[in-house]
Design a protein around this motif. Structure first.
Motif, PDB file in Angstrom:
ATOM      1  N   LEU A 195      21.180  15.132  86.675  1.00 39.42           N
ATOM      2  CA  LEU A 195      20.660  14.666  85.779  1.00 39.42           C
ATOM      3  C   LEU A 195      20.985  14.463  84.043  1.00 39.42           C
ATOM      4  CD1 LEU A 195      18.307  18.117  86.103  1.00 39.42           C
ATOM      5  CD2 LEU A 195      17.476  15.176  86.363  1.00 39.42           C
ATOM      6  N   LYS A 200      15.863  18.540  82.150  1.00 37.89           N
ATOM      7  CA  LYS A 200      15.090  17.109  82.032  1.00 37.89           C
ATOM      8  C   LYS A 200      14.861  16.596  81.232  1.00 37.89           C
ATOM      9  CE  LYS A 200      14.470  12.648  82.614  1.00 37.89           C
ATOM     10  NZ  LYS A 200      15.624  11.322  81.642  1.00 37.89           N
ATOM     11  N   THR A 209      22.011  18.881  91.542  1.00 39.51           N
ATOM     12  CA  THR A 209      20.535  18.177  90.649  1.00 39.51           C
ATOM     13  C   THR A 209      21.357  18.868  89.132  1.00 39.51           C
ATOM     14  OG1 THR A 209      18.753  18.710  92.307  1.00 39.51           O
ATOM     15  CG2 THR A 209      18.096  18.421  90.063  1.00 39.51           C
ATOM     16  N   GLY A 238      14.866  21.715  87.306  1.00 39.94           N
ATOM     17  CA  GLY A 238      15.256  20.228  87.449  1.00 39.94           C
ATOM     18  C   GLY A 238      14.513  20.046  86.761  1.00 39.94           C
TER      19      GLY A 238
END
Length: 268
Positions: free
Chosen positions: A72, A198, A68, A194
Motif C-alpha cells: 500500500l 489505504k 500488504t 488494509g
C-alpha cells in the motif's frame, strides 16, 4: 498489547455460508472502516501538518512496511508523481524484501529489524525527511527497527497501524492508530486493516500535496499528461480557466506540458 487484528472473527462457519452471505458479511465489516478512520482524524491532522511543514523546507516522504502494508505504501508513493507532478524520489515507498515482495512474499523479510534503515540509506535519508511506518499489527520488526534508527538520526516519524499501544506507535512522533476490529476472515489484515491504511494514505498524501501547492481550486494542475484521458482532462481545465475553445486549450497544454504552466504562460 492486545492485537485486535488477530482476534476471532464475529462470523462463524463462513466456509458453510452462501456466496451472498459471505459478500454481505464482508460488506457489513467494511462499513465500519470509515467510521474508525473518522475517529482518528485529529491524529492524521497532526501527522499531515508535520509532514507538510518539513517537506516545505526541502524534505521528502518515505513509507516502510511489509506485506500488504508495504504494498500500500508503494502504491501511494507511485501515484504521487502522475497525480501531482512531483519527482519520483519525492515520495518513496519501500517494502520489506524489495520489489520482489510486491508480487511474492519474501520469507522472513519483515523479521529483520536492521534492514529498513539499510534500505533507506539507498536514498540518503536525512534529518530533513519524514518516515511513516505501515503495519496493521503495530509490531513488525522491520518497521520498528527503521523507525527507531530514523528517530535517532532526526527524521520525523509517523505510522499508520491498526492496533493501539504497540512498539511502532511508541517509536513514532505522530502515530495514527485506526482500530477497525477483528477481520471477517480471522487475522486477514489485507481486508479491513488494509482498507483503513489505504484510506489514511489517501488522506495523508493528498492533504500534504494540497498544502504544498500542488492543487489549485479542486484541480490537479500539475498532473502528468501520460495518456489521452489526462490530456483531455487537462484541456478541459485550461478551457475553463482561460475561457477559450478546446483547440486553443489543447495547444497551450501540449506546448507547456501542464495545466499550471499553460495558464501561467497565458497570463504573462
Amino acid at each position: 498489547m492486545i492485537r485486535v487484528t488477530e482476534q476471532e472473527s464475529a462470523y462463524s462457519n463462513i466456509d458453510q455460508m452462501s456466496v451472498y452471505d459471505i459478500l454481505k458479511g464482508i460488506n457489513n465489516e467494511d462499513k465500519l472502516v470509515p467510521l474508525a478512520v473518522e475517529k482518528v482524524i485529529p491524529q492524521i491532522e497532526k501527522l499531515a501538518a508535520a509532514i507538510a511543514e518539513r517537506m516545505q523546507n526541502g524534505g521528502r516522504l518515505f513509507y516502510i512496511g511489509a506485506g500488504t502494508s508495504g504494498r500500500l505504501g508503494v502504491v501511494d508513493a507511485s501515484e504521487c508523481p502522475p497525480t501531482f507532478g512531483v519527482p519520483f524520489d519525492y515520495v518513496v515507498g519501500i517494502i520489506a524484501g524489495g520489489d520482489t515482495a510486491i508480487r511474492r512474499a519474501v520469507e522472513n523479510a519483515e523479521d529483520n529489524a536492521e534492514q529498513a534503515w539499510t534500505d533507506l540509506q539507498q536514498y540518503k535519508i536525512s534529518s530533513r525527511d519524514c518516515l511513516v511506518g505501515l503495519a496493521a499489527s503495530g509490531t513488525t520488526p522491520y518497521v520498528v527497527g527503521g523507525l527507531i534508527t530514523a528517530r535517532k538520526n532526526g527524521v520525523l516519524t509517523g505510522c499508520i497501524v491498526c492496533n493501539e499501544g504497540g512498539p511502532i506507535a511508541k517509536e513514532s512522533d505522530f502515530p495514527v492508530e485506526v482500530v477497525v476490529g477483528p477481520e471477517f476472515l480471522t487475522g486477514s489484515t489485507r481486508m479491513k486493516s488494509g482498507t483503513a491504511q489505504k484510506l489514511v494514505l489517501n488522506m495523508l498524501s493528498t492533504t500534504v500535496m494540497i498544502r504544498l501547492g500542488k492543487v489549485k481550486g479542486n484541480k490537479m494542475v500539475d498532473m502528468q499528461l501520460t495518456n489521452h484521458k489526462l490530456v483531455d482532462r487537462g484541456t478541459q481545465m485550461v478551457m475553463e480557466e482561460l475561457n477559450i475553445d478546446y483547440n486553443q486549450a489543447a495547444d497551450l497544454l501540449l506546448r507547456y506540458g501542464s495545466v499550471r504552466k499553460a495558464v501561467e504562460a497565458s497570463h504573462k
